[in-house]
Design an enzyme around this catalytic site. Structure first.
Site, PDB file in Angstrom:
ATOM      1  N   LYS A   1       1.871   2.048   7.262  1.00  0.00           N
ATOM      2  CA  LYS A   1       2.201   1.261   8.456  1.00  0.00           C
ATOM      3  C   LYS A   1       3.074   2.038   9.431  1.00  0.00           C
ATOM      4  CE  LYS A   1       1.003  -2.237   9.413  1.00  0.00           C
ATOM      5  NZ  LYS A   1      -0.293  -2.544  10.098  1.00  0.00           N
TER       6      LYS A   1
ATOM      7  N   ASN B   1      -0.379  -6.878   8.749  1.00  0.00           N
ATOM      8  CA  ASN B   1      -0.731  -5.953   7.662  1.00  0.00           C
ATOM      9  C   ASN B   1      -1.461  -6.723   6.564  1.00  0.00           C
ATOM     10  OD1 ASN B   1       1.671  -7.323   6.941  1.00  0.00           O
ATOM     11  ND2 ASN B   1       2.289  -5.709   5.521  1.00  0.00           N
TER      12      ASN B   1
ATOM     13  N   GLU C   1      -5.620   4.865  13.656  1.00  0.00           N
ATOM     14  CA  GLU C   1      -6.537   3.920  14.318  1.00  0.00           C
ATOM     15  C   GLU C   1      -7.230   4.476  15.558  1.00  0.00           C
ATOM     16  OE1 GLU C   1      -3.249   3.596  14.277  1.00  0.00           O
ATOM     17  OE2 GLU C   1      -2.514   3.097  16.272  1.00  0.00           O
TER      18      GLU C   1
ATOM     19  N   ARG D   1       0.844  -1.207   0.000  1.00  0.00           N
ATOM     20  CA  ARG D   1       0.000   0.000   0.000  1.00  0.00           C
ATOM     21  C   ARG D   1       0.874   1.251   0.000  1.00  0.00           C
ATOM     22  NH1 ARG D   1      -3.470  -1.396   5.260  1.00  0.00           N
ATOM     23  NH2 ARG D   1      -1.504  -2.469   5.712  1.00  0.00           N
TER      24      ARG D   1
ATOM     25  N   SER E   1     -20.171 -12.423  24.901  1.00  0.00           N
ATOM     26  CA  SER E   1     -18.776 -12.837  25.112  1.00  0.00           C
ATOM     27  C   SER E   1     -18.425 -12.826  26.594  1.00  0.00           C
ATOM     28  CB  SER E   1     -17.852 -11.872  24.357  1.00  0.00           C
ATOM     29  OG  SER E   1     -16.507 -12.200  24.610  1.00  0.00           O
TER      30      SER E   1
ATOM     31  N   VAL F   1     -14.336  -5.716  11.635  1.00  0.00           N
ATOM     32  CA  VAL F   1     -13.673  -6.953  11.174  1.00  0.00           C
ATOM     33  C   VAL F   1     -14.653  -8.121  11.300  1.00  0.00           C
ATOM     34  CG1 VAL F   1     -11.898  -8.670  11.762  1.00  0.00           C
ATOM     35  CG2 VAL F   1     -11.295  -6.242  11.670  1.00  0.00           C
TER      36      VAL F   1
ATOM     37  N   VAL G   1      -6.823 -11.454  13.723  1.00  0.00           N
ATOM     38  CA  VAL G   1      -6.718 -10.146  13.040  1.00  0.00           C
ATOM     39  C   VAL G   1      -6.261  -9.074  14.033  1.00  0.00           C
ATOM     40  CG1 VAL G   1      -7.941  -8.471  11.593  1.00  0.00           C
ATOM     41  CG2 VAL G   1      -8.587 -10.879  11.492  1.00  0.00           C
ATOM     42  N   ALA G   2      -6.585  -9.269  15.303  1.00  0.00           N
ATOM     43  CA  ALA G   2      -6.231  -8.273  16.333  1.00  0.00           C
ATOM     44  C   ALA G   2      -4.739  -8.267  16.678  1.00  0.00           C
ATOM     45  CB  ALA G   2      -7.063  -8.522  17.591  1.00  0.00           C
ATOM     46  N   ILE G   3      -3.935  -8.962  15.896  1.00  0.00           N
ATOM     47  CA  ILE G   3      -2.490  -9.038  16.152  1.00  0.00           C
ATOM     48  C   ILE G   3      -1.829  -7.663  16.131  1.00  0.00           C
ATOM     49  CG2 ILE G   3      -1.963  -9.533  13.702  1.00  0.00           C
ATOM     50  CD1 ILE G   3      -0.103 -10.919  16.773  1.00  0.00           C
ATOM     51  N   ASP G   4      -2.386  -6.718  15.345  1.00  0.00           N
ATOM     52  CA  ASP G   4      -1.734  -5.397  15.276  1.00  0.00           C
ATOM     53  C   ASP G   4      -1.816  -4.656  16.607  1.00  0.00           C
ATOM     54  OD1 ASP G   4      -4.444  -4.994  15.092  1.00  0.00           O
ATOM     55  OD2 ASP G   4      -4.358  -3.561  13.454  1.00  0.00           O
TER      56      ASP G   4
ATOM     57  N   TYR H   1      -0.926   4.564  10.470  1.00  0.00           N
ATOM     58  CA  TYR H   1      -1.238   3.624  11.559  1.00  0.00           C
ATOM     59  C   TYR H   1      -0.026   3.564  12.465  1.00  0.00           C
ATOM     60  CZ  TYR H   1      -5.315   1.914   9.016  1.00  0.00           C
ATOM     61  OH  TYR H   1      -6.519   1.835   8.392  1.00  0.00           O
TER      62      TYR H   1
ATOM     63  N   HIS I   1      -0.316   1.925  16.130  1.00  0.00           N
ATOM     64  CA  HIS I   1      -0.446   0.738  17.004  1.00  0.00           C
ATOM     65  C   HIS I   1       0.648   0.720  18.075  1.00  0.00           C
ATOM     66  CE1 HIS I   1      -3.428  -0.806  14.217  1.00  0.00           C
ATOM     67  NE2 HIS I   1      -2.576  -0.751  13.235  1.00  0.00           N
TER      68      HIS I   1
HETATM   69  N1  LIG Z   1      -4.137  -7.633  11.076  1.00  0.00           N
HETATM   70  C1  LIG Z   1      -4.503  -6.665  10.240  1.00  0.00           C
HETATM   71  O1  LIG Z   1      -3.993  -6.554   9.129  1.00  0.00           O
HETATM   72  C2  LIG Z   1      -5.595  -5.737  10.615  1.00  0.00           C
HETATM   73  C3  LIG Z   1      -6.018  -5.699  11.915  1.00  0.00           C
HETATM   74  N2  LIG Z   1      -7.077  -4.910  12.291  1.00  0.00           N
HETATM   75  C4  LIG Z   1      -7.430  -4.988  13.698  1.00  0.00           C
HETATM   76  O2  LIG Z   1      -8.590  -5.760  13.940  1.00  0.00           O
HETATM   77  C5  LIG Z   1      -9.070  -5.460  15.248  1.00  0.00           C
HETATM   78  C6  LIG Z   1     -10.589  -5.224  15.213  1.00  0.00           C
HETATM   79  O3  LIG Z   1     -10.859  -4.013  14.533  1.00  0.00           O
HETATM   80  P1  LIG Z   1     -12.346  -3.478  14.266  1.00  0.00           P
HETATM   81  O4  LIG Z   1     -13.247  -4.585  13.941  1.00  0.00           O
HETATM   82  O5  LIG Z   1     -12.216  -2.341  13.338  1.00  0.00           O
HETATM   83  O6  LIG Z   1     -12.735  -2.908  15.690  1.00  0.00           O
HETATM   84  P2  LIG Z   1     -14.222  -2.549  16.183  1.00  0.00           P
HETATM   85  O7  LIG Z   1     -14.052  -1.529  17.270  1.00  0.00           O
HETATM   86  O8  LIG Z   1     -15.100  -2.222  15.044  1.00  0.00           O
HETATM   87  O9  LIG Z   1     -14.739  -3.925  16.797  1.00  0.00           O
HETATM   88  C7  LIG Z   1     -14.203  -4.496  17.949  1.00  0.00           C
HETATM   89  C8  LIG Z   1     -15.310  -5.255  18.641  1.00  0.00           C
HETATM   90  O10 LIG Z   1     -14.732  -5.949  19.736  1.00  0.00           O
HETATM   91  C9  LIG Z   1     -15.754  -6.001  20.736  1.00  0.00           C
HETATM   92  N3  LIG Z   1     -15.185  -6.391  22.009  1.00  0.00           N
HETATM   93  C10 LIG Z   1     -14.526  -5.659  22.947  1.00  0.00           C
HETATM   94  N4  LIG Z   1     -14.198  -6.446  23.997  1.00  0.00           N
HETATM   95  C11 LIG Z   1     -14.655  -7.700  23.720  1.00  0.00           C
HETATM   96  C12 LIG Z   1     -14.607  -8.948  24.390  1.00  0.00           C
HETATM   97  N5  LIG Z   1     -14.057  -9.067  25.582  1.00  0.00           N
HETATM   98  N6  LIG Z   1     -15.183 -10.028  23.781  1.00  0.00           N
HETATM   99  C13 LIG Z   1     -15.740  -9.922  22.560  1.00  0.00           C
HETATM  100  N7  LIG Z   1     -15.827  -8.761  21.880  1.00  0.00           N
HETATM  101  C14 LIG Z   1     -15.283  -7.668  22.445  1.00  0.00           C
HETATM  102  C15 LIG Z   1     -16.338  -4.597  20.707  1.00  0.00           C
HETATM  103  O11 LIG Z   1     -17.605  -4.546  21.344  1.00  0.00           O
HETATM  104  C16 LIG Z   1     -16.416  -4.350  19.213  1.00  0.00           C
HETATM  105  O12 LIG Z   1     -17.687  -4.726  18.672  1.00  0.00           O
HETATM  106  C17 LIG Z   1      -8.256  -4.225  15.682  1.00  0.00           C
HETATM  107  O13 LIG Z   1      -7.182  -4.615  16.497  1.00  0.00           O
HETATM  108  C18 LIG Z   1      -7.758  -3.674  14.367  1.00  0.00           C
HETATM  109  O14 LIG Z   1      -6.624  -2.830  14.524  1.00  0.00           O
HETATM  110  C19 LIG Z   1      -7.752  -4.135  11.391  1.00  0.00           C
HETATM  111  C20 LIG Z   1      -7.351  -4.113  10.079  1.00  0.00           C
HETATM  112  C21 LIG Z   1      -6.200  -4.860   9.600  1.00  0.00           C
HETATM  113  C1  LIG Z   2      -5.036  -1.486  10.493  1.00  0.00           C
HETATM  114  C2  LIG Z   2      -3.690  -1.823  10.050  1.00  0.00           C
HETATM  115  O1  LIG Z   2      -2.770  -1.824  10.827  1.00  0.00           O
HETATM  116  C3  LIG Z   2      -3.465  -2.183   8.680  1.00  0.00           C
HETATM  117  O2  LIG Z   2      -4.356  -2.032   7.845  1.00  0.00           O
HETATM  118  O3  LIG Z   2      -2.354  -2.639   8.370  1.00  0.00           O
END
Ligand SMILES: NC(=O)C1=CN([C@@H]2O[C@H](COP(=O)(O)OP(=O)(O)OC[C@H]3O[C@@H](n4cnc5c(N)ncnc54)[C@H](O)[C@@H]3O)[C@@H](O)[C@H]2O)C=CC1
Ligand SMILES: CC(=O)C(=O)O
Length: 371
Positions: A75, A300, A118, A15, A219, A178, A266-269, A94, A96
């Site tokens: 990034k 990423n 973020e 990107r 949850s 996500v 996915v939450a690895i970031d 971003y 993180h």
């Molecule tokens: N690995 C990657 O390439 C990417 C990673 N991400 C990451 O994905 C993760 C999720 O992002 P989004 O969906 O945008 O966030 P979001 O804020 O839209 O959703 C997170 C959800 O987690 C819920 N939550 C909080 N505590 C909880 C628990 N104990 N049990 C179950 N659910 C719980 C919240 O209520 C919320 O609905 C973030 O860490 C984000 O940075 C996002 C894009 C790319």
């Molecule tokens: C959210 C993030 O860190 C990414 O899109 O790579």
């Protein structure tokens, strides 16, 4: 303002922080744009397309950092980039920071004004995280389906099954952007899908939009343990904005999964939500096996579908970049309280509470900086 756009150096990060169209918008508003040679190539944008849009191309990354007031990236900076920043430089990307002590220290030492995509908010949403969460949520099912195939270490099942053979069980922990996008893809592919979230409102919403095709579950550790055991594909999609991700799936829960099951965290970031995720993987080597379960933890994910992702990301970031460039960062943050939530570091101080807490360092409220 003089704005710099650099080539990303993370593994398979294709990107770029600004498109030629975005360059033209910034130029028309009176700003100068310097683009590192080849920065857009991974997303299908040639150097010539940036020149036509009004940018100047520079081959020397250090010279580009030295000459620019704001760097627009995708990034978080990696260690070879730490030394390139100068005091007061605005970094819009971003970040993180909560799981990244070294990067946090580097930005503090260099006194960088770090505005993190973020943590910017608008109407209780995260408008600069959402587009990449849409991509990553959809990809999580795509890569998960692939990992379930036998040659990739999986148990050898098709997500949707076939007539006469049951489909796979997909379990998604976190029903935000996500989680919702993962559920859309998994439902579309014919899997059985369960989403767990702590927000009752979110569960109501998911139940409504999926019309009964997704099972929604509150949850808590008891319910997570029960559903993890049944998961063929487990997707970690939780977020506490700007904070380290909570470890919701314990090692014991992972050992209860059948061999050949798959975890895509996915939450690895934000540090990861699964205890057995002990490393960040890359697109070149995306998985490892622990307790017989395939683990995928690429931080990423959208970088692999760079053209879609760059358009989606810059659609959301450009207006904020323009506000920062037009007004200067302090006035832009004063004018928009949601944008002010993006400020994570300034003049050697941490200005985001979750980051300060993660590193046990002092916290300076943004209001104090903007006063
Ligand atoms: N690995 C990657 O390439 C990417 C990673 N991400 C990451 O994905 C993760 C999720 O992002 P989004 O969906 O945008 O966030 P979001 O804020 O839209 O959703 C997170 C959800 O987690 C819920 N939550 C909080 N505590 C909880 C628990 N104990 N049990 C179950 N659910 C719980 C919240 O209520 C919320 O609905 C973030 O860490 C984000 O940075 C996002 C894009 C790319
Ligand atoms: C959210 C993030 O860190 C990414 O899109 O790579």
């Amino acid at each position: 303002m003089i704005i710099g756009v650099v080539k990303e150096i993370k593994n398979n990060e294709n990107r770029v922080g600004l498109t030629p169209a975005g360059t033209e918008t910034l130029k028309k508003a009176g700003h100068a744009v310097l683009v590192e040679q080849g920065a857009g190539v991974g997303s299908g944008f040639s150097d010539e397309s940036y020149i036509t849009a009004g940018a100047q191309i520079l081959a020397d990354k250090k010279a580009l950092f030295d000459q620019t007031e704001m760097i627009i990236k995708v990034k978080e900076p990696l260690s070879p980039e730490y030394q390139l920043f100068h005091e007061g430089q605005i970094l819009f990307t971003y970040l993180h920071l909560a799981p990244e002590p070294e990067l946090t220290r580097a930005l503090l030492e260099k006194k960088v004004t770090g505005i993190a995509y973020e943590t910017i908010e608008r109407n209780h949403t995260l408008p600069l995280l959402s587009p990449m969460s849409e991509v990553a949520g959809r990809m999580a099912v795509q890569v998960g389906a692939h990992c379930l195939e036998k040659p990739f270490g999986g148990k050898g099942i098709l997500l949707g099954g076939v007539p006469g053979v049951e489909p796979a069980q997909v379990v998604i922990v976190g029903g935000g952007i996500v989680g919702t996008n993962a559920a859309k893809m998994a439902v579309g592919m014919g899997a059985r899908v369960t989403v767990l979230d702590t927000s009752a409102d979110r569960l109501v919403y998911l139940d409504d939009i999926f019309g009964g095709r997704v099972t929604t579950v509150m949850s808590n550790s008891y319910n997570i343990a029960g559903w993890v055991k049944k998961a063929d594909l487990l997707i970690g999609a939780v977020l506490l904005p700007g904070e380290k991700a909570p470890k919701l799936v314990s090692e014991e829960m992972v050992t209860s999964m059948e061999p050949g099951s798959v975890i895509v965290d996915v939450a690895i970031d934000q540090g990861g939500s699964v205890e057995t995720i002990d490393r960040v993987t890359t697109h070149s080597d995306p998985t490892y096996v622990k307790h017989g379960v395939v683990h995928y933890s690429v931080a990423n994910m959208p970088g692999a579908v760079a053209r879609t992702s760059t358009f989606a990301l810059t659609n959301a970031t450009l207006d904020y970049a323009l506000q920062i460039a037009n007004k200067g960062w302090k006035d832009a943050l004063r004018a928009d309280a949601g944008l002010a939530k993006g400020l994570n570091t300034y003049a050697g101080k941490i200005t985001f509470k979750g980051v300060a807490e993660a590193h046990k360092l002092a916290f300076t409220p943004v209001e104090e900086v903007l006063a």
